[in-house]
Each structure stands twice: as C-alpha cells, then as structure tokens.
Design a protein around this motif. Structure first.
Motif, PDB file in Angstrom:
ATOM      1  N   VAL A  19      53.305  41.296 -27.171  1.00 40.60           N
ATOM      2  CA  VAL A  19      54.324  40.892 -28.140  1.00 40.60           C
ATOM      3  C   VAL A  19      53.828  39.688 -28.947  1.00 40.60           C
ATOM      4  CG1 VAL A  19      56.642  39.930 -28.408  1.00 40.60           C
ATOM      5  CG2 VAL A  19      56.248  41.814 -26.811  1.00 40.60           C
ATOM      6  N   ALA A  20      53.244  38.710 -28.254  1.00 42.18           N
ATOM      7  CA  ALA A  20      52.701  37.543 -28.945  1.00 42.18           C
ATOM      8  C   ALA A  20      51.545  37.942 -29.863  1.00 42.18           C
ATOM      9  CB  ALA A  20      52.229  36.508 -27.929  1.00 42.18           C
ATOM     10  N   PHE A  23      52.932  39.224 -33.078  1.00 40.56           N
ATOM     11  CA  PHE A  23      53.373  38.121 -33.937  1.00 40.56           C
ATOM     12  C   PHE A  23      52.177  37.427 -34.581  1.00 40.56           C
ATOM     13  CE2 PHE A  23      54.146  33.589 -34.522  1.00 40.56           C
ATOM     14  CZ  PHE A  23      55.294  33.588 -35.300  1.00 40.56           C
ATOM     15  N   ALA A  27      51.698  37.215 -38.573  1.00 38.86           N
ATOM     16  CA  ALA A  27      51.915  35.912 -39.193  1.00 38.86           C
ATOM     17  C   ALA A  27      50.650  35.076 -39.315  1.00 38.86           C
ATOM     18  CB  ALA A  27      52.957  35.118 -38.386  1.00 38.86           C
ATOM     19  N   VAL A 217      52.008  28.704 -36.952  1.00 38.23           N
ATOM     20  CA  VAL A 217      51.879  30.069 -36.436  1.00 38.23           C
ATOM     21  C   VAL A 217      51.250  30.049 -35.046  1.00 38.23           C
ATOM     22  CG1 VAL A 217      50.656  32.261 -36.749  1.00 38.23           C
ATOM     23  CG2 VAL A 217      51.820  31.190 -38.680  1.00 38.23           C
ATOM     24  N   GLY A 220      53.929  28.974 -32.830  1.00 43.47           N
ATOM     25  CA  GLY A 220      54.914  30.044 -32.770  1.00 43.47           C
ATOM     26  C   GLY A 220      54.464  31.199 -31.893  1.00 43.47           C
ATOM     27  N   THR A 221      53.167  31.506 -31.913  1.00 40.85           N
ATOM     28  CA  THR A 221      52.648  32.573 -31.056  1.00 40.85           C
ATOM     29  C   THR A 221      52.863  32.234 -29.591  1.00 40.85           C
ATOM     30  OG1 THR A 221      50.972  33.160 -32.706  1.00 40.85           O
ATOM     31  CG2 THR A 221      50.583  33.888 -30.440  1.00 40.85           C
ATOM     32  N   VAL A 224      56.599  32.551 -28.785  1.00 42.59           N
ATOM     33  CA  VAL A 224      56.975  33.952 -28.609  1.00 42.59           C
ATOM     34  C   VAL A 224      56.532  34.443 -27.237  1.00 42.59           C
ATOM     35  CG1 VAL A 224      56.497  36.304 -29.396  1.00 42.59           C
ATOM     36  CG2 VAL A 224      57.022  34.519 -31.054  1.00 42.59           C
TER      37      VAL A 224
END
Length: 250
Positions: A19-20, A23, A27, A217, A220-221, A224
C-alpha cells in the motif's frame, strides 16, 4: 502465540508495504523524475570527465546499469521487503509488550505501538535529517550522514522507552501521566537535535518546492505504511481476541 503474531506481522507488514509502495509510486516518482532531470541538466554543464564521475555514482539512466523503469518496478519489491522486515520485528516487540504496558485491548495496543514507532523511528530523525531527492547530497559524506541519521533513530527509540517508563511510574490519572510522558519523550529529542550537527547539502538553485514536496511524500509514504499496518495488525488482533473472550464463562 509468538509464532501466530510473527506470521500476522509478516503478512500485514507485506500488505502495508505494498500500500505504501502504491502511494510512493503515485506521489513520489514524478518528483524523483524531476530531480533526476535537474541532476542531468547540471551534469551536462560540467566538464566531460566530471560528468562521467558523477554518472557512475548517481545510479540513473545516464550511464547507469539500472534503468528508471526497472527502479520504478523495484519500488514495490523494496516496500514489500521493508514491510516484511518491519512486520516481523514489530510482532516480536508487540509480543513482549502485550499484557505489560499500554491499552488492555490487543487492537488498541497494536495501534498505540505503531503510532509510537512512527513517531520514534520516522518523525524524530526526519525533523533533524529529512530525506533528500537525487542531486541533493555529497556522495563523499554519505557515511557520516547515515551515522547521524541512525543516531537520531536511536534517540527516538530511547525517548519512546523513557516516555513509556515515565507513564507507568507517574501517579495519578491520564491527565498526569500523558503530559509527563510527552515531556519525557521530547527532552532527549530536543537535546540530541541541539547537539548533533546539521546537514545542509542542497545545491544552490535547487527548487525549494521540489525539495519539500519530495520530503513530504517521503514522510507521507511512511505515514501510510504505519497507519495501514497498525490498523490491519490491530484489527487482526482484536478479531483473534473475540473468540477467547466468548469462551470465558460469565
């Protein structure tokens, strides 16, 4: 029980890693492409021999053995392996913490532990040494920068341990324990941030917007990953705990 938790950690760590990775691919890859384009443009303006030297250490398509297409495909492999490793370690730590510290519910403990790990291992070093895109950073200082980053990771883990110990020993309710735990966490982080040297190797003219987009980003990764992993692992723990509660006679 430890074996069950370990398998659970590996499985959901892998899922959270993928999932990461999705992302990061959506992104982050455009920012990396922009940074590589800047690096190539800067290299084209240098003498030929210097350009060849930088290309050999840059790992990009201009003279690199691994193409950008392969790197993008390998992103999911990297985040998946990262998730497996983190999931296994987390499961072992969770097994040691279960029933000793934190919330009584298994799911609550999993989410609390994942949030603490994110703060200690990711946020603390990020605030002092944020991630940099390609074309930022001197290859000759990579060892020292890695050591400094790992030092901040150690500080974050130490701060988390001190905070947990403080929360267990401070008398009173949550209104007394939580502020004490937060202060205990922040104290070593602030001291270490003030004592450790800073690293500023951003070249002149590098777009500040691109730099901070890449850094956000990157953070954010990780967010996530840890959010997905904490929720999935906690959900599985709560689900496994329900039959055990139902089996206990009233």
């Amino acid at each position: 029980m430890i074996r069950t938790l370990l398998v659970r950690g590996l499985l959901y760590g892998l899922l959270a890693g993928l999932v990461a990775g999705a992302f990061a691919f959506a992104a982050g890859e455009p920012r990396i492409d922009d940074a590589i384009a800047l690096e190539e443009a800067a290299g084209a303006a240098e003498p030929a021999h210097q350009h060849e030297h930088d290309s050999a250490g840059g790992g990009h398509e201009h003279g690199a053995e691994v193409s950008r297409g392969t790197q993008k495909a390998g992103l999911f492999l990297a985040t998946g392996l990262y998730g497996l490793a983190i999931g296994g370690v987390f499961a072992l730590v969770y097994a040691a913490l279960r029933g000793r510290v934190g919330p009584r519910s298994d799911g609550g403990l999993a989410i609390a532990a994942a949030g603490t790990a994110f703060a200690a291992v990711i946020v603390v070093p990020f605030l002092k040494y944020p991630a940099n895109p390609p074309a930022v950073g001197d290859p000759e200082t990579i060892t020292s920068r890695t050591v400094l980053y790992l030092a901040m990771v150690g500080v974050g883990l130490l701060a988390a341990a001190i905070a947990v110990t403080t929360a267990r020993r401070v008398p009173g309710g949550p209104w007394a324990r939580w502020p004490a735990a937060v202060l205990a966490f922040l104290a070593p982080v602030v001291v270490a941030s003030a004592l450790l040297p800073g690293v500023d190797e951003v070249p002149d003219g590098f777009p500040a917007t691109l730099l901070w987009e890449f850094r956000l980003v990157s953070l954010g990764t990780q967010l996530v990953f840890w959010a997905a992993f904490g929720v999935l692992f906690g959900w599985a723990c709560d689900r496994a705990q329900r039959p055990a509660r139902a089996a206990v006679p009233a």
